[in-house]
Motif scaffolding. Structure first.
Motif, PDB file in Angstrom:
ATOM      1  N   VAL A  94     -15.463  16.277 -12.519  1.00 16.56           N
ATOM      2  CA  VAL A  94     -16.932  16.691 -12.312  1.00 16.56           C
ATOM      3  C   VAL A  94     -17.003  17.021 -10.714  1.00 16.56           C
ATOM      4  CG1 VAL A  94     -19.217  15.437 -12.150  1.00 16.56           C
ATOM      5  CG2 VAL A  94     -17.357  14.685 -14.011  1.00 16.56           C
ATOM      6  N   GLU A  95     -18.108  17.803 -10.496  1.00 14.10           N
ATOM      7  CA  GLU A  95     -18.505  18.207  -9.265  1.00 14.10           C
ATOM      8  C   GLU A  95     -18.919  17.202  -8.380  1.00 14.10           C
ATOM      9  OE1 GLU A  95     -18.021  21.269  -7.800  1.00 14.10           O
ATOM     10  OE2 GLU A  95     -17.163  22.096  -9.708  1.00 14.10           O
ATOM     11  N   PRO A  96     -18.433  16.920  -7.073  1.00 10.74           N
ATOM     12  CA  PRO A  96     -17.935  18.132  -6.328  1.00 10.74           C
ATOM     13  C   PRO A  96     -16.289  18.074  -6.327  1.00 10.74           C
ATOM     14  CG  PRO A  96     -18.407  16.408  -4.855  1.00 10.74           C
ATOM     15  CD  PRO A  96     -19.109  16.058  -6.588  1.00 10.74           C
ATOM     16  N   GLY A  97     -15.742  17.302  -7.367  1.00 10.25           N
ATOM     17  CA  GLY A  97     -14.201  17.264  -7.486  1.00 10.25           C
ATOM     18  C   GLY A  97     -13.802  16.078  -6.848  1.00 10.25           C
ATOM     19  N   LEU A  98     -12.455  16.145  -6.379  1.00  8.47           N
ATOM     20  CA  LEU A  98     -11.717  14.750  -5.747  1.00  8.47           C
ATOM     21  C   LEU A  98     -11.894  14.954  -4.011  1.00  8.47           C
ATOM     22  CD1 LEU A  98     -10.029  12.591  -5.777  1.00  8.47           C
ATOM     23  CD2 LEU A  98      -8.153  14.059  -5.098  1.00  8.47           C
ATOM     24  N   VAL A  99     -13.009  14.299  -3.508  1.00  3.90           N
ATOM     25  CA  VAL A  99     -13.374  14.288  -2.205  1.00  3.90           C
ATOM     26  C   VAL A  99     -13.476  12.947  -1.485  1.00  3.90           C
ATOM     27  CG1 VAL A  99     -14.931  16.247  -2.776  1.00  3.90           C
ATOM     28  CG2 VAL A  99     -15.977  14.145  -3.009  1.00  3.90           C
ATOM     29  N   GLY A 100     -13.673  12.945  -0.367  1.00  2.37           N
ATOM     30  CA  GLY A 100     -13.901  11.565   0.297  1.00  2.37           C
ATOM     31  C   GLY A 100     -15.012  10.865  -0.432  1.00  2.37           C
ATOM     32  N   CYS A 101     -14.593   9.609  -0.826  1.00  5.14           N
ATOM     33  CA  CYS A 101     -15.566   9.048  -1.821  1.00  5.14           C
ATOM     34  C   CYS A 101     -17.014   8.823  -1.071  1.00  5.14           C
ATOM     35  CB  CYS A 101     -15.183   7.470  -2.068  1.00  5.14           C
ATOM     36  SG  CYS A 101     -14.975   6.436  -0.887  1.00  5.14           S
TER      37      CYS A 101
ATOM     38  N   LEU B 219       0.678  -1.342   0.031  1.00  6.75           N
ATOM     39  CA  LEU B 219      -0.034   0.017   0.065  1.00  6.75           C
ATOM     40  C   LEU B 219       0.802   1.275   0.212  1.00  6.75           C
ATOM     41  CD1 LEU B 219      -2.881   1.317   0.169  1.00  6.75           C
ATOM     42  CD2 LEU B 219      -2.522   1.069   2.864  1.00  6.75           C
ATOM     43  N   THR B 220       0.590   2.127  -0.786  1.00  8.45           N
ATOM     44  CA  THR B 220       1.081   3.496  -0.931  1.00  8.45           C
ATOM     45  C   THR B 220       0.197   4.416  -0.802  1.00  8.45           C
ATOM     46  OG1 THR B 220       3.043   2.712  -2.407  1.00  8.45           O
ATOM     47  CG2 THR B 220       2.770   5.055  -2.441  1.00  8.45           C
ATOM     48  N   PRO B 221      -0.200   5.074   0.391  1.00  8.32           N
ATOM     49  CA  PRO B 221      -1.278   5.984   0.451  1.00  8.32           C
ATOM     50  C   PRO B 221      -0.847   7.389   0.021  1.00  8.32           C
ATOM     51  CG  PRO B 221      -0.421   5.657   2.667  1.00  8.32           C
ATOM     52  CD  PRO B 221       0.102   4.618   1.591  1.00  8.32           C
ATOM     53  N   ARG B 222      -1.390   8.359  -0.393  1.00 10.90           N
ATOM     54  CA  ARG B 222      -1.035   9.587  -0.940  1.00 10.90           C
ATOM     55  C   ARG B 222      -1.898  10.642  -0.565  1.00 10.90           C
ATOM     56  NH1 ARG B 222      -0.183   5.790  -5.361  1.00 10.90           N
ATOM     57  NH2 ARG B 222       2.282   5.474  -5.693  1.00 10.90           N
ATOM     58  N   SER B 223      -1.460  11.904  -0.672  1.00  6.46           N
ATOM     59  CA  SER B 223      -2.161  13.234  -0.229  1.00  6.46           C
ATOM     60  C   SER B 223      -3.069  13.436  -1.211  1.00  6.46           C
ATOM     61  CB  SER B 223      -1.100  14.330  -0.167  1.00  6.46           C
ATOM     62  OG  SER B 223      -0.668  14.871  -1.508  1.00  6.46           O
ATOM     63  N   HIS B 224      -4.049  14.262  -1.010  1.00  8.30           N
ATOM     64  CA  HIS B 224      -5.028  14.943  -2.217  1.00  8.30           C
ATOM     65  C   HIS B 224      -4.293  15.674  -3.071  1.00  8.30           C
ATOM     66  CE1 HIS B 224      -8.086  17.920  -3.494  1.00  8.30           C
ATOM     67  NE2 HIS B 224      -9.138  17.134  -3.023  1.00  8.30           N
ATOM     68  N   ASP B 225      -3.058  16.182  -3.101  1.00 11.19           N
ATOM     69  CA  ASP B 225      -2.703  17.014  -4.318  1.00 11.19           C
ATOM     70  C   ASP B 225      -2.216  15.865  -5.156  1.00 11.19           C
ATOM     71  OD1 ASP B 225      -3.461  19.337  -3.320  1.00 11.19           O
ATOM     72  OD2 ASP B 225      -1.431  19.838  -2.622  1.00 11.19           O
ATOM     73  N   GLN B 226      -1.449  14.913  -4.589  1.00 12.66           N
ATOM     74  CA  GLN B 226      -0.882  13.790  -5.279  1.00 12.66           C
ATOM     75  C   GLN B 226      -1.804  12.832  -6.312  1.00 12.66           C
ATOM     76  OE1 GLN B 226       1.259  12.004  -1.931  1.00 12.66           O
ATOM     77  NE2 GLN B 226       3.122  12.323  -3.018  1.00 12.66           N
ATOM     78  N   ILE B 227      -3.137  12.709  -5.614  1.00 17.00           N
ATOM     79  CA  ILE B 227      -4.039  12.004  -6.338  1.00 17.00           C
ATOM     80  C   ILE B 227      -4.842  13.061  -7.137  1.00 17.00           C
ATOM     81  CG2 ILE B 227      -6.438  10.930  -6.067  1.00 17.00           C
ATOM     82  CD1 ILE B 227      -5.295  10.465  -3.174  1.00 17.00           C
TER      83      ILE B 227
ATOM     84  N   SER C 252     -13.588   9.937   4.347  1.00 16.83           N
ATOM     85  CA  SER C 252     -12.581  10.275   3.534  1.00 16.83           C
ATOM     86  C   SER C 252     -11.201   9.782   3.835  1.00 16.83           C
ATOM     87  CB  SER C 252     -12.418  11.910   4.270  1.00 16.83           C
ATOM     88  OG  SER C 252     -13.695  12.694   4.057  1.00 16.83           O
ATOM     89  N   HIS C 253     -11.338   8.494   4.398  1.00 17.27           N
ATOM     90  CA  HIS C 253     -10.016   7.715   4.315  1.00 17.27           C
ATOM     91  C   HIS C 253      -9.529   7.335   2.941  1.00 17.27           C
ATOM     92  CE1 HIS C 253      -8.792   6.946   8.369  1.00 17.27           C
ATOM     93  NE2 HIS C 253     -10.163   6.716   8.689  1.00 17.27           N
ATOM     94  N   VAL C 254     -10.591   7.234   1.792  1.00 14.90           N
ATOM     95  CA  VAL C 254     -10.517   6.964   0.571  1.00 14.90           C
ATOM     96  C   VAL C 254     -10.798   8.378  -0.327  1.00 14.90           C
ATOM     97  CG1 VAL C 254     -10.942   5.635  -1.468  1.00 14.90           C
ATOM     98  CG2 VAL C 254     -10.578   4.570   0.935  1.00 14.90           C
ATOM     99  N   TYR C 255      -9.986   8.839  -1.022  1.00 11.58           N
ATOM    100  CA  TYR C 255     -10.549  10.083  -1.957  1.00 11.58           C
ATOM    101  C   TYR C 255     -11.190   9.552  -3.253  1.00 11.58           C
ATOM    102  CZ  TYR C 255      -8.495  13.759   0.653  1.00 11.58           C
ATOM    103  OH  TYR C 255      -7.980  14.485   1.723  1.00 11.58           O
ATOM    104  N   GLY C 256     -12.066  10.068  -3.695  1.00 18.15           N
ATOM    105  CA  GLY C 256     -12.765   9.439  -4.826  1.00 18.15           C
ATOM    106  C   GLY C 256     -12.920  10.805  -5.584  1.00 18.15           C
ATOM    107  N   GLY C 257     -13.091  10.611  -7.213  1.00 15.14           N
ATOM    108  CA  GLY C 257     -13.445  11.477  -8.057  1.00 15.14           C
ATOM    109  C   GLY C 257     -13.674  11.083  -9.329  1.00 15.14           C
ATOM    110  N   VAL C 258     -14.334  11.735 -10.338  1.00 14.96           N
ATOM    111  CA  VAL C 258     -14.717  11.438 -11.691  1.00 14.96           C
ATOM    112  C   VAL C 258     -14.097  12.631 -12.459  1.00 14.96           C
ATOM    113  CG1 VAL C 258     -16.330  10.823 -13.316  1.00 14.96           C
ATOM    114  CG2 VAL C 258     -16.573   9.920 -11.209  1.00 14.96           C
ATOM    115  N   GLY C 259     -13.413  12.255 -13.723  1.00 10.90           N
ATOM    116  CA  GLY C 259     -13.057  13.300 -14.674  1.00 10.90           C
ATOM    117  C   GLY C 259     -13.356  13.035 -15.951  1.00 10.90           C
ATOM    118  N   LYS C 260     -13.709  13.929 -16.945  1.00  8.07           N
ATOM    119  CA  LYS C 260     -14.074  13.748 -18.089  1.00  8.07           C
ATOM    120  C   LYS C 260     -12.767  14.188 -18.950  1.00  8.07           C
ATOM    121  CE  LYS C 260     -17.504  14.970 -21.558  1.00  8.07           C
ATOM    122  NZ  LYS C 260     -18.805  15.714 -21.871  1.00  8.07           N
ATOM    123  N   LYS C 261     -12.368  13.444 -20.141  1.00  8.27           N
ATOM    124  CA  LYS C 261     -11.405  13.794 -20.909  1.00  8.27           C
ATOM    125  C   LYS C 261     -11.987  14.621 -22.189  1.00  8.27           C
ATOM    126  CE  LYS C 261      -7.861  12.126 -24.424  1.00  8.27           C
ATOM    127  NZ  LYS C 261      -7.340  11.010 -24.856  1.00  8.27           N
ATOM    128  N   LEU C 262     -11.479  15.945 -22.213  1.00  6.00           N
ATOM    129  CA  LEU C 262     -11.712  16.965 -23.165  1.00  6.00           C
ATOM    130  C   LEU C 262     -10.877  16.995 -24.504  1.00  6.00           C
ATOM    131  CD1 LEU C 262     -12.312  19.930 -20.716  1.00  6.00           C
ATOM    132  CD2 LEU C 262     -13.968  18.313 -21.524  1.00  6.00           C
TER     133      LEU C 262
END
Length: 274
Positions: free
Chosen positions: A238-245, A220-228, A264-274
């Motif tokens: 996509v809103e609300p961005g990268l948040v606790g899943c 396991l390699t946990p990472r910071s919000h900025d790294q993720i 918030s032990h796990v960050y989650g987010g969704v992004g769209k390729k433009l």
């Protein structure tokens, strides 16, 4: 399923004395396809981080929500990297309930996860599984299974849920995701969740130690919000961005925990390729 029943069908190459994080996760989700050594690691993780099983289930609920979100955006094909052992809320079940024409390619390196997926998908011509290592994107996107199921001229929903924290920094997970991004057509989506130590560093460090002591090949390699967040380079979040899943568009009590820390032990987010 009993241990003896499981032993009757496991692939010969599987060393049941060494834990698999796919099987450990299966146990945390309440699944039955795991061994004593996997359960021991899960129980140690729960002891070190009370609520670990709840965190796993919150993440699983996040997976279902992002799949439904993508279907609502018109996505009809999915690439699930590190899909794990089939359990409640499988991607093809969620996607095909929303759109019966949806197609799903599962990818995992764990032979037990692949064997179970093959059994489960035997009568489903719109879903398949590929045994491959996520560190080799080209072999995945050019596989015969991908060519049959996925049209790379149309948007694809790519899922990297609870996977990238198993890729160490020296393997450059940011560049790895970039290789997948470059293979995806415009309009595709990336859903990603990743363990962080920002909430309870002491607990996460102890879990890391337990996994290391277990001799698992997954570390396991946990990472910071900025790294993720950097993993979404080339995608518009996509809103609300990268948040606790647990905080990503929760729909009910099963999506979010009463204890705010667990969300918030796990960050989650969704992004769209433009």
């Amino acid at each position: 399923m009993t241990e003896q029943q499981t032993q009757n069908w496991i692939p010969d190459e599987v060393d049941t004395s060494v834990p698999s994080m796919a099987r450990t996760y299966d146990f945390l989700l309440g699944g039955a396809h795991n061994f004593a050594v996997d359960r021991m690691v899960a129980e140690q993780a729960e002891k070190a981080m009370p609520g670990a099983a709840k965190i796993a289930r919150i993440n699983r609920a996040f997976l279902g929500r992002v799949v439904r979100f993508m279907v609502d955006q018109g996505v009809t094909q999915f690439l699930d990297i590190g899909s794990g052992i089939p359990t409640v809320g499988n991607v093809h079940v969620v996607a095909q309930q929303a759109n019966p024409q949806a197609r799903v390619l599962y990818v995992d390196k764990d032979p037990i996860a692949v064997a179970h997926s093959e059994l489960m998908l035997g009568n489903n011509d719109r879903a398949d599984v590929l045994r491959a290592d996520m560190r080799d994107p080209e072999s995945i996107v050019h596989s015969s299974q991908a060519r049959r199921l996925l049209d790379f001229d149309k948007p694809i929903g790519m899922l990297l849920v609870m996977m990238i924290h198993w890729v160490p920094d020296e393997d450059d997970p940011w560049a790895l995701i970039g290789r997948y991004r470059d293979a995806l057509p415009t309009g595709s989506y990336l859903a990603l969740s990743h363990v962080t130590a920002e909430q309870r560093e002491d607990q996460v460090t102890e879990v890391q130690g337990k996994i290391r002591e277990s001799r698992s090949t997954d570390q396991l390699t946990p990472r910071s919000h900025d790294q993720i967040l950097r993993m979404f380079d080339g995608f518009e979040l996509v809103e609300p961005g990268l948040v606790g899943c647990g905080l990503w568009h929760p729909r009910g009590p099963g999506d979010i925990a009463d204890n705010p820390e667990l969300n918030s032990h796990v960050y989650g987010g969704v992004g769209k390729k433009l």
